[in-house]
Design a protein around this motif. Structure first.
Motif, PDB file in Angstrom:
ATOM      1  N   MET A 170       0.839  -1.169   0.000  1.00  0.00           N
ATOM      2  CA  MET A 170       0.000   0.000   0.000  1.00  0.00           C
ATOM      3  C   MET A 170       0.891   1.242   0.000  1.00  0.00           C
ATOM      4  SD  MET A 170      -2.876   0.961   2.826  1.00  0.00           S
ATOM      5  CE  MET A 170      -1.934   1.299   4.268  1.00  0.00           C
ATOM      6  N   ASN A 171       1.771   1.346  -0.954  1.00  0.00           N
ATOM      7  CA  ASN A 171       2.622   2.521  -1.070  1.00  0.00           C
ATOM      8  C   ASN A 171       2.151   3.359  -2.246  1.00  0.00           C
ATOM      9  OD1 ASN A 171       4.558   4.437  -1.125  1.00  0.00           O
ATOM     10  ND2 ASN A 171       6.256   3.066  -1.524  1.00  0.00           N
ATOM     11  N   TRP A 172       1.393   4.370  -1.945  1.00  0.00           N
ATOM     12  CA  TRP A 172       0.813   5.224  -2.985  1.00  0.00           C
ATOM     13  C   TRP A 172       1.629   6.482  -3.227  1.00  0.00           C
ATOM     14  CZ3 TRP A 172      -3.745   4.777   0.691  1.00  0.00           C
ATOM     15  CH2 TRP A 172      -4.344   3.527   0.560  1.00  0.00           C
ATOM     16  N   VAL A 173       2.729   6.637  -2.519  1.00  0.00           N
ATOM     17  CA  VAL A 173       3.534   7.854  -2.634  1.00  0.00           C
ATOM     18  C   VAL A 173       3.963   8.128  -4.079  1.00  0.00           C
ATOM     19  CG1 VAL A 173       5.683   8.967  -1.920  1.00  0.00           C
ATOM     20  CG2 VAL A 173       4.265   7.782  -0.235  1.00  0.00           C
ATOM     21  N   PRO A 174       4.490   7.140  -4.810  1.00  0.00           N
ATOM     22  CA  PRO A 174       4.895   7.425  -6.189  1.00  0.00           C
ATOM     23  C   PRO A 174       3.734   7.934  -7.058  1.00  0.00           C
ATOM     24  CG  PRO A 174       5.839   5.345  -5.481  1.00  0.00           C
ATOM     25  CD  PRO A 174       4.857   5.771  -4.422  1.00  0.00           C
ATOM     26  N   GLN A 175       2.567   7.332  -6.900  1.00  0.00           N
ATOM     27  CA  GLN A 175       1.414   7.771  -7.680  1.00  0.00           C
ATOM     28  C   GLN A 175       1.011   9.199  -7.310  1.00  0.00           C
ATOM     29  OE1 GLN A 175      -0.574   3.863  -6.577  1.00  0.00           O
ATOM     30  NE2 GLN A 175      -1.823   4.564  -8.291  1.00  0.00           N
ATOM     31  N   LEU A 176       0.991   9.482  -6.031  1.00  0.00           N
ATOM     32  CA  LEU A 176       0.594  10.812  -5.577  1.00  0.00           C
ATOM     33  C   LEU A 176       1.620  11.867  -5.986  1.00  0.00           C
ATOM     34  CD1 LEU A 176      -0.747   9.843  -2.057  1.00  0.00           C
ATOM     35  CD2 LEU A 176      -2.092  10.413  -4.084  1.00  0.00           C
ATOM     36  N   LEU A 177       2.892  11.524  -5.887  1.00  0.00           N
ATOM     37  CA  LEU A 177       3.929  12.469  -6.300  1.00  0.00           C
ATOM     38  C   LEU A 177       3.917  12.720  -7.803  1.00  0.00           C
ATOM     39  CD1 LEU A 177       6.955  11.455  -4.031  1.00  0.00           C
ATOM     40  CD2 LEU A 177       5.446  13.451  -3.824  1.00  0.00           C
ATOM     41  N   ALA A 178       3.568  11.690  -8.579  1.00  0.00           N
ATOM     42  CA  ALA A 178       3.486  11.871 -10.026  1.00  0.00           C
ATOM     43  C   ALA A 178       2.412  12.896 -10.378  1.00  0.00           C
ATOM     44  CB  ALA A 178       3.193  10.529 -10.712  1.00  0.00           C
ATOM     45  N   VAL A 179       1.287  12.819  -9.719  1.00  0.00           N
ATOM     46  CA  VAL A 179       0.217  13.797  -9.956  1.00  0.00           C
ATOM     47  C   VAL A 179       0.629  15.168  -9.413  1.00  0.00           C
ATOM     48  CG1 VAL A 179      -2.183  14.399  -9.450  1.00  0.00           C
ATOM     49  CG2 VAL A 179      -1.589  12.041  -9.987  1.00  0.00           C
ATOM     50  N   ALA A 180       1.253  15.189  -8.254  1.00  0.00           N
ATOM     51  CA  ALA A 180       1.685  16.454  -7.653  1.00  0.00           C
ATOM     52  C   ALA A 180       2.715  17.161  -8.522  1.00  0.00           C
ATOM     53  CB  ALA A 180       2.247  16.213  -6.257  1.00  0.00           C
ATOM     54  N   SER A 181       3.503  16.391  -9.261  1.00  0.00           N
ATOM     55  CA  SER A 181       4.529  17.009 -10.108  1.00  0.00           C
ATOM     56  C   SER A 181       3.919  17.895 -11.187  1.00  0.00           C
ATOM     57  CB  SER A 181       5.429  15.944 -10.736  1.00  0.00           C
ATOM     58  OG  SER A 181       4.708  15.202 -11.700  1.00  0.00           O
ATOM     59  N   LYS A 182       2.684  17.652 -11.540  1.00  0.00           N
ATOM     60  CA  LYS A 182       1.992  18.515 -12.510  1.00  0.00           C
ATOM     61  C   LYS A 182       1.681  19.883 -11.907  1.00  0.00           C
ATOM     62  CE  LYS A 182      -1.581  15.979 -13.498  1.00  0.00           C
ATOM     63  NZ  LYS A 182      -2.728  15.265 -14.077  1.00  0.00           N
ATOM     64  N   TYR A 183       1.746  19.961 -10.592  1.00  0.00           N
ATOM     65  CA  TYR A 183       1.414  21.199  -9.877  1.00  0.00           C
ATOM     66  C   TYR A 183       2.614  21.661  -9.046  1.00  0.00           C
ATOM     67  CZ  TYR A 183      -3.161  19.532 -11.238  1.00  0.00           C
ATOM     68  OH  TYR A 183      -4.232  19.069 -11.968  1.00  0.00           O
TER      69      TYR A 183
END
Length: 98
Positions: A1-14
């Motif tokens: 349950m490591n969602w950090v990479p997914q969340l950071l990928a979306v955050a990188s757009k912002y």
């Protein structure tokens, strides 16, 4: 349950803004999907995919929950539909096992 990479990928757009509404929405979606899966159900609303995850949220030992499951035959076809565990109701949903 490591969602950090997914969340950071979306955050990188912002510009790495993890507080962005899209990042928060994805985080909620990932959590809801995770928490709504698994055969172990507590109080008819919280689902868990493992005894360990359930024990962690209930603040009890894995051994204690496993003992109750084994003694009551909860996960067996001939076992009860649900059992009481402290102040909670524990159910095993065999249709969601797998």
């Amino acid at each position: 349950m490591n969602w950090v990479p997914q969340l950071l990928a979306v955050a990188s757009k912002y510009d790495g803004d993890i507080m962005n509404a899209e990042v928060a929405s994805l985080g909620k979606q990932l959590w809801d999907t995770y928490s709504e899966s698994g055969p172990y159900v507590i109080d008819g609303e919280h689902r868990y995919s493992s005894v360990a995850a359930m024990a962690k949220d209930l603040h009890v030992s894995v051994h204690r929950i496993r003992k109750v499951i084994e003694e009551t035959n909860l996960t067996k076809a001939y076992g009860p539909d649900q059992v009481r565990f402290d102040y909670h109701t524990l159910r095993y949903d065999s249709a969601d096992n797998g």
